[in-house]
Design a protein around this motif. Structure first.
Motif, mmCIF file in Angstrom:
data_model
loop_
_atom_site.group_PDB
_atom_site.id
_atom_site.type_symbol
_atom_site.label_atom_id
_atom_site.label_comp_id
_atom_site.label_asym_id
_atom_site.label_seq_id
_atom_site.Cartn_x
_atom_site.Cartn_y
_atom_site.Cartn_z
ATOM 1 N N THR A 139 0.837 -1.198 0.000
ATOM 2 C CA THR A 139 0.000 0.000 0.000
ATOM 3 C C THR A 139 0.875 1.254 0.000
ATOM 4 O OG1 THR A 139 -1.815 -1.096 1.157
ATOM 5 C CG2 THR A 139 -1.706 1.297 1.351
ATOM 6 N N THR A 140 0.411 2.299 -0.659
ATOM 7 C CA THR A 140 1.094 3.592 -0.631
ATOM 8 C C THR A 140 0.130 4.659 -0.123
ATOM 9 O OG1 THR A 140 0.503 3.998 -2.946
ATOM 10 C CG2 THR A 140 2.662 3.012 -2.513
ATOM 11 N N TYR A 141 0.677 5.765 0.339
ATOM 12 C CA TYR A 141 -0.136 6.808 0.968
ATOM 13 C C TYR A 141 -1.190 7.380 0.027
ATOM 14 C CZ TYR A 141 2.352 10.440 -1.627
ATOM 15 O OH TYR A 141 2.845 11.236 -2.633
ATOM 16 N N ASP A 142 -0.907 7.373 -1.288
ATOM 17 C CA ASP A 142 -1.847 7.966 -2.233
ATOM 18 C C ASP A 142 -2.906 6.977 -2.721
ATOM 19 O OD1 ASP A 142 0.096 6.502 -3.515
ATOM 20 O OD2 ASP A 142 0.389 7.908 -5.164
ATOM 21 N N ALA A 143 -2.836 5.733 -2.272
ATOM 22 C CA ALA A 143 -3.836 4.733 -2.653
ATOM 23 C C ALA A 143 -4.071 3.784 -1.480
ATOM 24 C CB ALA A 143 -3.386 3.970 -3.887
ATOM 25 N N PRO A 144 -4.508 4.318 -0.328
ATOM 26 C CA PRO A 144 -4.703 3.461 0.854
ATOM 27 C C PRO A 144 -5.826 2.461 0.634
ATOM 28 C CG PRO A 144 -5.594 5.642 1.247
ATOM 29 C CD PRO A 144 -4.855 5.722 -0.058
ATOM 30 N N GLU A 145 -5.683 1.297 1.259
ATOM 31 C CA GLU A 145 -6.702 0.260 1.140
ATOM 32 C C GLU A 145 -7.652 0.238 2.329
ATOM 33 O OE1 GLU A 145 -5.618 -3.627 -0.145
ATOM 34 O OE2 GLU A 145 -3.882 -2.919 -1.281
ATOM 35 N N LEU A 146 -7.172 0.647 3.486
ATOM 36 C CA LEU A 146 -8.002 0.650 4.680
ATOM 37 C C LEU A 146 -8.566 2.038 4.937
ATOM 38 C CD1 LEU A 146 -5.840 -1.456 7.181
ATOM 39 C CD2 LEU A 146 -7.612 -2.262 5.610
ATOM 40 N N THR A 147 -9.760 2.091 5.505
ATOM 41 C CA THR A 147 -10.322 3.364 5.927
ATOM 42 C C THR A 147 -9.651 3.804 7.219
ATOM 43 O OG1 THR A 147 -12.059 2.373 7.291
ATOM 44 C CG2 THR A 147 -12.544 2.679 4.917
ATOM 45 N N ASP A 148 -9.866 5.056 7.599
ATOM 46 C CA ASP A 148 -9.325 5.535 8.867
ATOM 47 C C ASP A 148 -9.873 4.708 10.031
ATOM 48 O OD1 ASP A 148 -7.966 7.464 7.474
ATOM 49 O OD2 ASP A 148 -9.327 9.101 7.996
ATOM 50 N N ASP A 149 -11.163 4.376 9.979
ATOM 51 C CA ASP A 149 -11.763 3.583 11.050
ATOM 52 C C ASP A 149 -11.143 2.195 11.128
ATOM 53 O OD1 ASP A 149 -14.545 4.773 12.323
ATOM 54 O OD2 ASP A 149 -14.052 5.666 10.398
ATOM 55 N N GLU A 150 -10.896 1.575 9.969
ATOM 56 C CA GLU A 150 -10.290 0.247 9.962
ATOM 57 C C GLU A 150 -8.866 0.281 10.500
ATOM 58 O OE1 GLU A 150 -12.555 -1.955 6.226
ATOM 59 O OE2 GLU A 150 -10.936 -0.535 5.808
ATOM 60 N N ALA A 151 -8.090 1.288 10.086
ATOM 61 C CA ALA A 151 -6.715 1.420 10.579
ATOM 62 C C ALA A 151 -6.703 1.636 12.088
ATOM 63 C CB ALA A 151 -6.008 2.565 9.868
ATOM 64 N N TYR A 152 -7.630 2.435 12.565
ATOM 65 C CA TYR A 152 -7.751 2.735 13.999
ATOM 66 C C TYR A 152 -8.097 1.475 14.792
ATOM 67 C CZ TYR A 152 -9.886 5.232 18.062
ATOM 68 O OH TYR A 152 -10.227 5.713 19.313
ATOM 69 N N ASP A 153 -9.084 0.745 14.330
ATOM 70 C CA ASP A 153 -9.511 -0.449 15.061
ATOM 71 C C ASP A 153 -8.460 -1.551 15.050
ATOM 72 O OD1 ASP A 153 -11.925 0.646 15.843
ATOM 73 O OD2 ASP A 153 -13.044 -0.180 14.150
ATOM 74 N N VAL A 154 -7.822 -1.769 13.904
ATOM 75 C CA VAL A 154 -6.829 -2.839 13.852
ATOM 76 C C VAL A 154 -5.583 -2.452 14.648
ATOM 77 C CG1 VAL A 154 -5.543 -2.228 11.738
ATOM 78 C CG2 VAL A 154 -5.866 -4.631 12.359
ATOM 79 N N ALA A 155 -5.250 -1.167 14.677
ATOM 80 C CA ALA A 155 -4.128 -0.713 15.517
ATOM 81 C C ALA A 155 -4.433 -0.982 16.988
ATOM 82 C CB ALA A 155 -3.862 0.769 15.296
ATOM 83 N N GLY A 156 -5.675 -0.700 17.395
ATOM 84 C CA GLY A 156 -6.068 -0.960 18.768
ATOM 85 C C GLY A 156 -6.065 -2.441 19.104
ATOM 86 N N TYR A 157 -6.523 -3.246 18.152
ATOM 87 C CA TYR A 157 -6.532 -4.698 18.364
ATOM 88 C C TYR A 157 -5.112 -5.228 18.541
ATOM 89 C CZ TYR A 157 -6.855 -9.678 17.295
ATOM 90 O OH TYR A 157 -6.739 -11.048 17.339
ATOM 91 N N ILE A 158 -4.207 -4.820 17.662
ATOM 92 C CA ILE A 158 -2.817 -5.266 17.726
ATOM 93 C C ILE A 158 -2.180 -4.855 19.054
ATOM 94 C CG2 ILE A 158 -0.511 -4.829 16.769
ATOM 95 C CD1 ILE A 158 -1.947 -4.676 13.989
ATOM 96 N N ASN A 159 -2.433 -3.628 19.478
ATOM 97 C CA ASN A 159 -1.764 -3.127 20.673
ATOM 98 C C ASN A 159 -2.408 -3.585 21.978
ATOM 99 O OD1 ASN A 159 0.542 -1.842 19.732
ATOM 100 N ND2 ASN A 159 -0.641 -0.081 19.015
ATOM 101 N N GLN A 160 -3.517 -4.301 21.893
ATOM 102 C CA GLN A 160 -4.092 -4.906 23.088
ATOM 103 C C GLN A 160 -3.554 -6.322 23.328
ATOM 104 O OE1 GLN A 160 -6.360 -3.837 25.704
ATOM 105 N NE2 GLN A 160 -5.356 -2.007 24.893
ATOM 106 N N GLN A 161 -2.760 -6.815 22.386
ATOM 107 C CA GLN A 161 -2.179 -8.148 22.551
ATOM 108 C C GLN A 161 -0.940 -8.071 23.446
ATOM 109 O OE1 GLN A 161 -4.259 -10.433 21.195
ATOM 110 N NE2 GLN A 161 -5.339 -8.578 20.523
ATOM 111 N N LEU A 162 -0.520 -9.215 23.970
ATOM 112 C CA LEU A 162 0.619 -9.238 24.885
ATOM 113 C C LEU A 162 1.922 -8.951 24.152
ATOM 114 C CD1 LEU A 162 -0.278 -12.363 27.064
ATOM 115 C CD2 LEU A 162 -0.548 -9.934 27.648
#
Length: 324
Positions: free
Chosen positions: A244-267
């Motif tokens: 992925t590149t910045y000018d053609a993102p595949e995830l929405t802001d909401d998706e990036a936010y949620d998956v970042a939160g999911y990843i960072n809640q793991q041990l």
């Protein structure tokens, strides 16, 4: 997702700029289109140091990781490489590119509340993104890494500011992270590379990760910048899934936010004495996942939002504008 959220290194790893920057001294030169292939270097002593710096950057654990064969040369607690966060060997826009990083130092760092050198910044990555310890500043390895960064920075403007510096700005949802949605985004977009367990895939060389672990003992510790939901979401938005590149993102802001939160809640590994970070607590990013804070918002909200009420508190109480 691939070679990615592992983060940390130099600028993965912590307080990166999030706005697109263009230096007032910048010419029409496209810094991203220049030659950054170390294979084109010659055989001089200086070229050899730059090439070694590139090898350290690309295969970090091979030289200073837990399995390098020399206990006195173990400076990592995990097996990430600098390239896992700074994609394209430090030359990808909005992946904390290191082009111009030399010109931007010395630099004030809120985490230490002082002006810091490039060597101190590198060591910040070793202690956090690499879950390790500081490299001696006079060591061959530190000298080589700095030389490599100098070489990457040779086409940058005087002040080092370039478009694509740091991470891509996103619209931060005014809500808490939705962990169930984050898990679904991970399964659909990230697990194919990082595996369903998030533990990544080792390269055939046996030292580095082809697809780095996003949690677990070989990932970044909770003191790294990527352990902050907003920072991780900005990185993910412009770079993941892999390619992925910045000018053609595949995830929405909401998706990036949620998956970042999911990843960072793991041990993941815990950095020792995180309470010593940010001597001036007013400079602490709102999504820093560990206390103390200069506010009374709960730990869970600092980890998973919503962040807007915290940002509004600092604006109203201290006239401080926070965006991460």
């Amino acid at each position: 997702m691939t070679s990615a959220i592992t983060f940390l290194f130099l600028k993965g790893c912590e307080q990166h700029d999030t706005e697109p920057l263009v230096s007032p001294n910048e010419t029409n030169l496209d810094v991203y289109a220049q030659n950054y292939d170390p294979a084109t270097l010659g055989d001089s002593e200086e070229d050899a140091i730059i090439k070694y710096g590139f090898q350290l950057f690309s295969q970090t654990p091979r030289y200073i990781g837990p399995d390098n064969g020399d206990q006195e040369m173990v400076f990592q607690g995990n097996r990430l490489a600098c390239k896992n966060c700074h994609l394209n060997a430090g030359t990808k826009a909005y992946s904390a590119p290191l082009i111009g990083i030399i010109q931007r130092f010395p630099q004030f760092r809120g985490r230490e509340n002082k002006m810091g050198t490039i060597q101190e910044r590198i060591n910040g990555c070793f202690e956090r993104s690499m879950n390790g310890k500081m490299l001696p500043e006079e060591s061959k390895e530190m000298v080589a890494l700095v030389k490599y960064l100098e070489w990457l920075s040779r086409f940058a403007p005087e002040d080092g500011k370039i478009k694509g510096q740091g991470f891509m700005k996103i619209f931060i949802p005014n809500r808490a992270v939705n962990l169930e949605n984050g898990k679904q985004v991970f399964s659909k977009n990230c697990a194919v590379c990082h595996t369903p367990t998030g533990k990544g895939v080792m390269d055939a060389n046996g030292y580095t990760y082809l697809y780095p672990p996003l949690w677990g003992e070989d990932s970044f510790n909770h003191g790294a910048g990527m352990a902050r939901v907003i920072t991780a979401a900005q990185f993910i938005k412009a770079n993941m899934p892999f390619g992925t590149t910045y000018d053609a993102p595949e995830l929405t802001d909401d998706e990036a936010y949620d998956v970042a939160g999911y990843i960072n809640q793991q041990l993941r590994p815990q950095k020792a004495h995180p309470e010593k970070d940010f001597p001036d607590l007013l400079k602490k990013p709102v999504s820093t996942p560990y206390p103390p804070y200069a506010d009374d918002f709960p730990l869970e909200q600092h980890q998973m939002g919503p962040f807007q009420p915290i940002m509004e508190f600092y604006k109203t109480t201290y006239n401080i504008t926070k965006n991460k």
